[in-house]
Scaffold this motif. Structure first.
Motif, PDB file in Angstrom:
ATOM      1  N   ARG A 313       0.789  -1.070  -0.114  1.00 48.64           N
ATOM      2  CA  ARG A 313       0.103  -0.024   0.122  1.00 48.64           C
ATOM      3  C   ARG A 313       0.902   1.227   0.047  1.00 48.64           C
ATOM      4  O   ARG A 313       0.442   2.206  -0.491  1.00 48.64           O
ATOM      5  CB  ARG A 313      -1.070  -0.061   1.381  1.00 48.64           C
ATOM      6  N   MET A 355      -4.299  -7.770  -3.492  1.00 55.66           N
ATOM      7  CA  MET A 355      -5.301  -7.248  -2.442  1.00 55.66           C
ATOM      8  C   MET A 355      -6.675  -7.356  -3.000  1.00 55.66           C
ATOM      9  O   MET A 355      -6.877  -6.957  -4.236  1.00 55.66           O
ATOM     10  CB  MET A 355      -5.104  -5.906  -2.107  1.00 55.66           C
ATOM     11  N   VAL A 358     -12.615  -5.319  -2.268  1.00 50.48           N
ATOM     12  CA  VAL A 358     -13.016  -4.314  -1.515  1.00 50.48           C
ATOM     13  C   VAL A 358     -11.945  -3.445  -0.510  1.00 50.48           C
ATOM     14  O   VAL A 358     -12.138  -2.322  -0.574  1.00 50.48           O
ATOM     15  CB  VAL A 358     -13.956  -5.310  -0.404  1.00 50.48           C
ATOM     16  N   GLU A 359     -10.879  -4.384  -0.149  1.00 51.26           N
ATOM     17  CA  GLU A 359      -9.912  -3.804   0.438  1.00 51.26           C
ATOM     18  C   GLU A 359      -8.868  -2.666  -0.563  1.00 51.26           C
ATOM     19  O   GLU A 359      -8.926  -1.363  -0.245  1.00 51.26           O
ATOM     20  CB  GLU A 359      -8.959  -4.620   0.959  1.00 51.26           C
ATOM     21  N   THR A 362     -11.435   0.605  -1.329  1.00 48.52           N
ATOM     22  CA  THR A 362     -11.364   1.461  -0.274  1.00 48.52           C
ATOM     23  C   THR A 362     -10.120   2.121   0.153  1.00 48.52           C
ATOM     24  O   THR A 362     -10.035   3.224   0.387  1.00 48.52           O
ATOM     25  CB  THR A 362     -12.144   0.746   0.897  1.00 48.52           C
ATOM     26  N   PHE A 363      -9.138   1.446   0.004  1.00 46.66           N
ATOM     27  CA  PHE A 363      -7.758   1.929   0.173  1.00 46.66           C
ATOM     28  C   PHE A 363      -7.627   3.042  -0.741  1.00 46.66           C
ATOM     29  O   PHE A 363      -7.035   4.020  -0.367  1.00 46.66           O
ATOM     30  CB  PHE A 363      -6.672   0.960   0.219  1.00 46.66           C
ATOM     31  N   TYR A 496     -16.069   0.637   6.189  1.00 45.37           N
ATOM     32  CA  TYR A 496     -15.291   1.219   5.203  1.00 45.37           C
ATOM     33  C   TYR A 496     -15.499   2.558   5.012  1.00 45.37           C
ATOM     34  O   TYR A 496     -16.229   3.128   3.907  1.00 45.37           O
ATOM     35  CB  TYR A 496     -15.582   0.362   3.853  1.00 45.37           C
ATOM     36  N   PHE A 512      -6.452   3.419  10.699  1.00 45.53           N
ATOM     37  CA  PHE A 512      -6.096   2.197   9.568  1.00 45.53           C
ATOM     38  C   PHE A 512      -4.783   1.892   9.199  1.00 45.53           C
ATOM     39  O   PHE A 512      -4.588   1.415   8.051  1.00 45.53           O
ATOM     40  CB  PHE A 512      -7.332   2.335   8.283  1.00 45.53           C
TER      41      PHE A 512
END
Ligand SMILES: Cc1cc2nc3c(=O)[nH]c(=O)nc-3n(C[C@H](O)[C@H](O)[C@H](O)COP(=O)(O)O)c2cc1C
Length: 534
Positions: A313, A355, A358-359, A362-363, A496, A512
């Motif tokens: 990330r 990844m 969803v993750e 949103t990230f 989220y 987060f």
């Protein structure tokens, strides 16, 4: 050619029975039987709606026979099917029904396990809205863009000519043309079949720079300018990675390179065609933005963006820092989930690299908000988005539009045989075998592409109206609820949430881990400042 055995065998036996008739009337029975099977086989190879019968005349009917008796053995089939297949039988049948334009309603109520943890639903309103126009669009193209594109919020995701057959590409593109939605070329370049279809194109540029490369495989700006100036090209997408095999290059063996593939990719015949794991043209975030700047300068004023599956990330944060430092902000970013598809990938990559959507979505959404850049670009999402609920959920979590690859593969007849890497696709979708791809009737299937899109948008309009909204872009995390356990449920807002605009620029701590990664990211290098890769 084994698949023609039943048909050919019946013809031979029918002929033999005909000769035998001279000796005894008993041969009338086999003549009637094998004559019927031969006629059936002849009909199978000539009809256009069932690709499987065109490729497996006579024996292909066994599949429909089993499908026909399915209700009796439903319980067994559904259970085992759900566990093992990328797409459940239920999801596939809704796609087939929408593509065929037949009744797609469900009797008797949901089959979802509503008390299992992970069950998700959208909230509806007591004052629903009736939405009459389901042609939902999103404008892609920021301030620097001379030719913004009003894209449908549902488009065909990247799949190369080479991974898919010529007939598949033509059917997809003609369907996209009829429905006014876009078709991503995939990294295999723009083929004559994309051009013949005439549908809007997203020209994808992978690490192989197909269609705009030098003999050594580097980027060729003059060839790129030519490709980009084609009026059919609406968006230019730099591919960093796809969810099913992130960080893994690709190789099309010389044996699979036909003259048409060589033409589309701008590669010689008789040599393996490699897509390196990393882009040769840039190694740092700043160089990446400069490369996007080059694509923009030579892209005929069309929106330029990139596609990735989120890995480290912090590296995505490095890209954002480079955007701020260079003020080169792409017009769009497409986030692909690890659950995405591919023509072929090593098991470990397909299962455990990258990844989930969803993750990842949103990230990316929140990291861009944190840097105050979210409003300067559009966010696309892909990864098993095949029903209107899937699309609504992606929009609620921050996407502006959705792409699907395998959803549209099902609409042109894919039966999830998972033989894409063998060149023996039973329905002519993922093969370069001219006889096998003949099974895919372009006229029939392009209509199904159009109908699948149209009926999915209709279903999305119904869900949007039921939630009391007038555009699916208005779905927000609080519209989404998820079951955590048989007693607890949470809202998307709790799990989220959209984080505050500019929180990273103000160095505001968050729960987060965004700030931690932001502080360890830099525009000059993808290498971590303190040597730890997260
Ligand atoms: C046969 C096939 C070929 C693909 N080729 C590409 C490609 O060339 N470039 C790319 O970025 N993604 C490629 N993908 C990934 C898809 O574009 C998409 O991101 C992913 O499959 C998720 O969408 P889906 O779940 O609707 O299939 C391919 C997927 C499939 C199934």
């Amino acid at each position: 050619m084994l698949r023609y055995t039943a048909f050919a065998g019946s013809a031979v036996l029918a002929f033999a029975s005909l000769i035998g008739l001279g000796a005894s009337w008993w041969f009338l029975l086999p003549l009637l039987l094998f004559g019927f099977l031969t006629a059936l086989g002849a009909y199978d190879v000539m009809q256009s709606s069932h690709s499987i019968l065109r490729n497996y005349p006579v024996i292909g009917h066994m599949r429909f026979l089993f499908e026909g008796i399915r209700p009796e053995i439903r319980q067994y089939l559904i259970e085992s099917d759900q566990d093992e297949e990328p797409f459940s039988r239920d999801k596939r049948s809704i796609i087939y029904q929408r593509a065929k334009g037949v009744e797609d309603k469900r009797p008797f109520g949901t089959r979802e396990r509503v008390y299992d943890s992970g069950f998700e639903w959208l909230t509806h309103s007591v004052v629903p809205k009736i939405i009459t126009d389901h042609d939902f669009r999103v404008r892609i193209g920021g301030n620097e863009c001379a030719k913004p594109y009003d894209a449908s919020i549902y488009n065909i995701s990247a799949m190369s000519f080479g991974a898919l057959s010529a007939n598949a590409i033509l059917a997809l593109n003609r369907g996209a043309k009829k429905g006014g939605f876009a078709h991503d070329t995939g990294e295999g370049g723009i083929s004559r079949y994309h051009r013949e279809g005439g549908g809007d194109l997203i020209y994808e540029i992978g690490s192989g720079y197909f269609g705009c490369r030098t003999a050594e495989g580097r980027f060729d700006v003059a060839k790129f300018r030519d490709q980009a100036s084609d009026p059919q090209v609406k968006l230019i997408e730099l591919k960093l990675s796809q969810g099913a095999k992130p960080g893994h290059g690709g190789m099309l063996p010389a044996s699979k390179i036909s003259p048409e593939i060589a033409e589309a990719r701008g590669v010689p015949m008789g040599q393996d065609c490699v897509s390196p794991a990393a882009h040769p043209e840039f190694r740092t975030p700043l160089e990446m933005m400069e490369f996007i700047g080059t694509l923009r300068e030579n892209g005929d004023g069309k929106p330029v963006g990139f596609k990735l599956c989120i890995g480290h990330r912090r590296e995505f944060m490095c890209m954002i820092r480079a955007m701020l430092e260079t003020d080169i902000v792409p017009d769009f970013i497409v986030v692909d989930g690890k659950e995405g598809g591919t023509g072929a990938a090593p098991l470990e990559f397909a299962n455990h690299m990258g990844m989930p959507l969803v993750e990842g979505l949103t990230f990316a959404h929140n990291a861009l908000r944190g840097a105050g850049l979210r409003d300067r670009l559009k966010l696309g999402a892909s990864g098993k988005l095949v029903t209107s609920f899937d699309i609504a959920k992606a929009l609620a979590l921050g996407a502006d539009w959705a792409n699907s690859a395998r959803g549209f593969m099902f609409s042109i007849g894919c039966i999830q045989a998972q033989a894409c890497h063998t060149n023996c696709c039973p329905v002519g979708v993922a093969t370069q075998d001219p006889l096998r791809q003949r099974a895919l009737d372009v006229t029939e299937k392009s209509e199904r592409v159009y109908r699948f899109h149209n009926n999915t948008m209709k279903a999305l309009a119904e869900m949007t109206g039921a939630a009391g909204l007038d555009h699916p872009g208005k779905f927000l995390p609080h519209h989404l609820l998820m079951r955590e356990s048989d007693r607890d449920m949470v809202t998307g807002q709790e799990v989220y949430p959209y984080l505050p605009e500019g929180f990273l620029l103000r160095e505001e701590p968050d729960e987060f881990g965004y700030l931690m990664r932001w502080q360890r990211s830099r525009a000059a290098s993808f290498e971590p400042v303190d040597g730890t890769y997260v």
